[in-house]
Motif scaffolding. Structure first.
Motif: not given
Length: 260
Positions: A98-116
């Motif tokens: 998710i890219r917010f206005e300005g510099e802030r971002r939010l990532a969903f990190r999920c190495p094993r791809k078992l989340g959602w």
């Protein structure tokens, strides 16, 4: 696997670093096959909105606003939510950004791809749709005794059944039963009112303690099972042996001496 305290720590990161920022874009990351993420239309619903509040129910994390939409995140086995600034770049294994206005971002990190990640209208509607039980830190003593004490299966299985009780999983169910001296294979119906009360108190104490550390296990007391949760280890409480068994298809670690 992330449970209630770990989900709460992730919720706090979003609350501290990502609220009241207009969303400019929501995008899939790399290698997103076999992982549930919002499609184009659902991602477009987020654009132009702000997250003004967060919520957690059991292992589910929500961020959104009173009128919606919300994101609902389940961390799976290894997932996490990672706020970052554009200049720092996203973390590895970022599956949703998710890219917010300005510099802030939010990532969903999920190495094993078992989340959602899902885009939903409200936390309440999604919790009801999934059918999760009461949150483990919100349920009352009587309701807990009714739900867990009427279970004819193993007490460990009852504690980790999310449709009975949301938030407790493999790790903290072992800790709860270790503290209360209950064998994980005991049936809920075989436990006394006093034992059910002890389990309830231990559950709340343990979950709150882990939440208070923001799931930093190094800050937990030395006599907790988590520090010696290995087959063949010596029990810090009584000097017995920690064993690993299967209960309802899940691993259970307990002491052969003081858990009966």
């Amino acid at each position: 696997m992330p449970e209630l305290p770990e989900a709460e720590a992730n919720r706090l990161r979003v609350e501290r670093d990502c609220l009241h920022r207009t969303i400019e874009a929501a995008e899939p990351g790399d290698d997103t096959s076999y992982i549930e993420l919002p499609g184009d239309n659902e991602r477009a619903r987020l654009v132009g909105h702000q997250f003004t509040r967060t919520h957690r129910h059991g292992k589910l994390i929500f961020a959104g606003s009173e009128s919606g939409p919300w994101i609902c995140v389940h961390l799976g086995m290894t997932g996490s939510l990672r706020p970052f600034d554009e200049a720092d770049g996203p973390p590895d294994y970022a599956k949703f950004l998710i890219r917010f206005e300005g510099e802030r971002r939010l990532a969903f990190r999920c190495p094993r791809k078992l989340g959602w990640v899902r885009v939903v209208d409200s936390p309440e509607a999604e919790i009801e749709r999934i059918g999760f039980g009461p949150d483990a830190l919100e349920i009352g003593r009587d309701a807990f005794a009714e739900v867990i004490g009427t279970s004819r299966g193993a007490i460990k299985s009852a504690l980790i059944e999310q449709k009975k009780l949301a938030g407790v999983g493999n790790l903290w169910s072992d800790e709860i039963l270790y503290r209360t001296g209950i064998d994980p294979q005991r049936k809920g119906t075989d436990l006394s009112e006093s034992q059910l009360g002890d389990i309830y108190d231990a559950m709340r104490d343990i979950l709150r303690a882990v939440v208070d550390t923001e799931a930093d296990y190094s800050k937990l007391p030395d006599d907790w099972l988590i520090h010696t949760r290995n087959e063949g280890a010596e029990c810090p409480q009584c000097g017995g042996e920690i064993v690993r068994t299967k209960v309802g298809g899940r691993s259970a670690y307990h002491c052969t001496r003081h858990q009966e």
